[in-house]
Motif scaffolding. Structure first.
Motif, PDB file in Angstrom:
ATOM      1  N   ALA A  36       0.840  -1.201   0.000  1.00  7.49           N
ATOM      2  CA  ALA A  36       0.000   0.000   0.000  1.00  7.49           C
ATOM      3  C   ALA A  36       0.872   1.246   0.000  1.00  7.49           C
ATOM      4  O   ALA A  36       1.979   1.253   0.557  1.00  7.49           O
ATOM      5  CB  ALA A  36      -0.924   0.001   1.218  1.00  7.49           C
ATOM      6  N   GLU A  37       0.351   2.308  -0.615  1.00  2.00           N
ATOM      7  CA  GLU A  37       1.067   3.586  -0.666  1.00  2.00           C
ATOM      8  C   GLU A  37       0.054   4.712  -0.817  1.00  2.00           C
ATOM      9  O   GLU A  37      -0.895   4.604  -1.600  1.00  2.00           O
ATOM     10  CB  GLU A  37       2.068   3.609  -1.817  1.00  2.00           C
ATOM     11  CG  GLU A  37       2.831   4.907  -1.943  1.00  2.00           C
ATOM     12  CD  GLU A  37       3.778   4.918  -3.133  1.00  2.00           C
ATOM     13  OE1 GLU A  37       4.921   5.378  -2.985  1.00  2.00           O
ATOM     14  OE2 GLU A  37       3.356   4.456  -4.212  1.00  2.00           O
ATOM     15  N   VAL A  38       0.248   5.802  -0.077  1.00  3.80           N
ATOM     16  CA  VAL A  38      -0.594   6.992  -0.206  1.00  3.80           C
ATOM     17  C   VAL A  38       0.319   8.203  -0.331  1.00  3.80           C
ATOM     18  O   VAL A  38       1.273   8.356   0.445  1.00  3.80           O
ATOM     19  CB  VAL A  38      -1.534   7.158   1.009  1.00  3.80           C
ATOM     20  CG1 VAL A  38      -2.346   8.444   0.871  1.00  3.80           C
ATOM     21  CG2 VAL A  38      -2.465   5.963   1.139  1.00  3.80           C
ATOM     22  N   THR A  39       0.030   9.052  -1.314  1.00  2.37           N
ATOM     23  CA  THR A  39       0.848  10.238  -1.575  1.00  2.37           C
ATOM     24  C   THR A  39      -0.045  11.464  -1.630  1.00  2.37           C
ATOM     25  O   THR A  39      -1.069  11.471  -2.316  1.00  2.37           O
ATOM     26  CB  THR A  39       1.601  10.096  -2.912  1.00  2.37           C
ATOM     27  OG1 THR A  39       2.395   8.918  -2.891  1.00  2.37           O
ATOM     28  CG2 THR A  39       2.493  11.309  -3.163  1.00  2.37           C
ATOM     29  N   ARG A  40       0.347  12.490  -0.901  1.00  3.89           N
ATOM     30  CA  ARG A  40      -0.325  13.783  -0.978  1.00  3.89           C
ATOM     31  C   ARG A  40       0.434  14.653  -1.975  1.00  3.89           C
ATOM     32  O   ARG A  40       1.666  14.689  -1.945  1.00  3.89           O
ATOM     33  CB  ARG A  40      -0.326  14.451   0.401  1.00  3.89           C
ATOM     34  CG  ARG A  40      -0.947  15.829   0.464  1.00  3.89           C
ATOM     35  CD  ARG A  40      -2.445  15.781   0.435  1.00  3.89           C
ATOM     36  NE  ARG A  40      -3.028  17.108   0.571  1.00  3.89           N
ATOM     37  CZ  ARG A  40      -4.316  17.360   0.482  1.00  3.89           C
ATOM     38  NH1 ARG A  40      -5.169  16.355   0.285  1.00  3.89           N
ATOM     39  NH2 ARG A  40      -4.786  18.587   0.599  1.00  3.89           N
ATOM     40  N   THR A  94      -4.387  20.212  -6.079  1.00  5.69           N
ATOM     41  CA  THR A  94      -3.972  19.531  -4.853  1.00  5.69           C
ATOM     42  C   THR A  94      -4.844  18.288  -4.691  1.00  5.69           C
ATOM     43  O   THR A  94      -5.967  18.229  -5.190  1.00  5.69           O
ATOM     44  CB  THR A  94      -4.128  20.419  -3.611  1.00  5.69           C
ATOM     45  OG1 THR A  94      -5.508  20.814  -3.479  1.00  5.69           O
ATOM     46  CG2 THR A  94      -3.253  21.667  -3.706  1.00  5.69           C
ATOM     47  N   GLY A  95      -4.315  17.296  -4.009  1.00  5.41           N
ATOM     48  CA  GLY A  95      -5.076  16.072  -3.796  1.00  5.41           C
ATOM     49  C   GLY A  95      -4.204  14.977  -3.234  1.00  5.41           C
ATOM     50  O   GLY A  95      -3.116  15.241  -2.708  1.00  5.41           O
ATOM     51  N   TYR A  96      -4.668  13.747  -3.374  1.00  5.62           N
ATOM     52  CA  TYR A  96      -3.899  12.600  -2.920  1.00  5.62           C
ATOM     53  C   TYR A  96      -4.084  11.455  -3.905  1.00  5.62           C
ATOM     54  O   TYR A  96      -5.060  11.393  -4.659  1.00  5.62           O
ATOM     55  CB  TYR A  96      -4.312  12.169  -1.512  1.00  5.62           C
ATOM     56  CG  TYR A  96      -5.651  11.479  -1.443  1.00  5.62           C
ATOM     57  CD1 TYR A  96      -5.746  10.092  -1.463  1.00  5.62           C
ATOM     58  CD2 TYR A  96      -6.838  12.211  -1.363  1.00  5.62           C
ATOM     59  CE1 TYR A  96      -6.972   9.452  -1.414  1.00  5.62           C
ATOM     60  CE2 TYR A  96      -8.070  11.583  -1.304  1.00  5.62           C
ATOM     61  CZ  TYR A  96      -8.125  10.198  -1.335  1.00  5.62           C
ATOM     62  OH  TYR A  96      -9.337   9.564  -1.290  1.00  5.62           O
ATOM     63  N   ALA A  97      -3.128  10.581  -3.922  1.00 10.89           N
ATOM     64  CA  ALA A  97      -3.180   9.395  -4.773  1.00 10.89           C
ATOM     65  C   ALA A  97      -2.735   8.202  -3.942  1.00 10.89           C
ATOM     66  O   ALA A  97      -1.719   8.274  -3.236  1.00 10.89           O
ATOM     67  CB  ALA A  97      -2.285   9.563  -5.997  1.00 10.89           C
ATOM     68  N   GLY A  98      -3.498   7.135  -4.005  1.00 10.78           N
ATOM     69  CA  GLY A  98      -3.166   5.947  -3.224  1.00 10.78           C
ATOM     70  C   GLY A  98      -3.248   4.684  -4.061  1.00 10.78           C
ATOM     71  O   GLY A  98      -3.978   4.621  -5.056  1.00 10.78           O
ATOM     72  N   GLU A  99      -2.454   3.694  -3.672  1.00 12.16           N
ATOM     73  CA  GLU A  99      -2.470   2.383  -4.323  1.00 12.16           C
ATOM     74  C   GLU A  99      -2.510   1.296  -3.259  1.00 12.16           C
ATOM     75  O   GLU A  99      -1.833   1.400  -2.232  1.00 12.16           O
ATOM     76  CB  GLU A  99      -1.228   2.181  -5.191  1.00 12.16           C
ATOM     77  CG  GLU A  99      -1.141   3.101  -6.393  1.00 12.16           C
ATOM     78  CD  GLU A  99       0.056   2.785  -7.262  1.00 12.16           C
ATOM     79  OE1 GLU A  99       0.225   1.587  -7.605  1.00 12.16           O
ATOM     80  OE2 GLU A  99       0.819   3.700  -7.593  1.00 12.16           O
TER      81      GLU A  99
END
Length: 198
Positions: A17-21, A52-57
């Motif tokens: 898992a990974e989350v990036t702002r 602006t936002g976030y991206a997650g996998e």
């Protein structure tokens, strides 16, 4: 995670898992995509965006290895991949690999499966891309042969084919998003490795 159920059967699995702002504040010439003609910087369209936002996998996989006899190994795998945030989608990637030792010095390998790839950040941008894009999908198959000749010569030959669909492609039409999933393609090729041990 690794488990064993029978002497000839093993199970492997895992989760990633990974989350990036992110924040994007840009003003630069429109990048050239594959198949497009490179324009001089002065003639290229300028992109201006502030996002602006976030991206997650989140991805999970499992793999089963079965060796019914010493000369045969069958490996089956399944990967579940999900994207959230800037790009929301779920994909399932099955794959199969078979190794067969025809002789003590000869190994035949067959592999096939499906792969998915999410659009790049610029392609799914709300400002200059298309946030409704879906992942690109590819179907592949390959056949390989490894041969040892004597104590010094090894030959490894592989042929492969890949068919791709839902490829992201630029659209140059007023009123439409900059990209869609309208392209398809295929790749046919081979590799040959000859190793001489002296």
């Amino acid at each position: 995670l690794v488990g064993r159920t029978l002497p000839s059967l093993s199970l492997d699995g895992g989760i990633w898992a990974e989350v990036t702002r992110f924040r994007v504040d840009i003003e630069f010439p429109l990048p050239t995509k594959e198949g497009q003609v490179q324009l001089p910087l002065a003639a290229a369209e300028t992109l201006i965006a502030n996002e602006t936002g976030y991206a997650g996998e989140l991805a999970g996989y499992t793999e089963v290895r079965w060796t019914p006899i010493d000369e045969l190994t069958v490996i089956g795998g399944l990967r579940l991949h999900s994207w959230i945030g800037a790009h929301d989608s779920v994909a399932l990637d099955p794959r199969l690999t078979v190794h067969a030792d025809l002789l003590e010095t000869t190994r035949l390998t067959f592999a096939a499966g499906i792969n998915h790839q999410a659009p790049t950040p610029d392609e799914q941008s709300e400002s200059f891309g298309n946030p409704e894009l879906t992942p690109e999908r590819g179907y592949y198959a390959s056949v390989g042969l490894k041969q040892e000749i004597g104590d010094y010569l090894k030959i490894d030959a592989t042929g492969f084919f890949k068919y791709m669909e839902d490829l992201v492609t630029p659209i140059d039409a007023p009123g439409l998003p900059a990209y869609d999933n309208g392209a398809t393609g295929y790749v046919v090729g081979g590799e040959l490795l000859v190793q001489l041990d002296t």
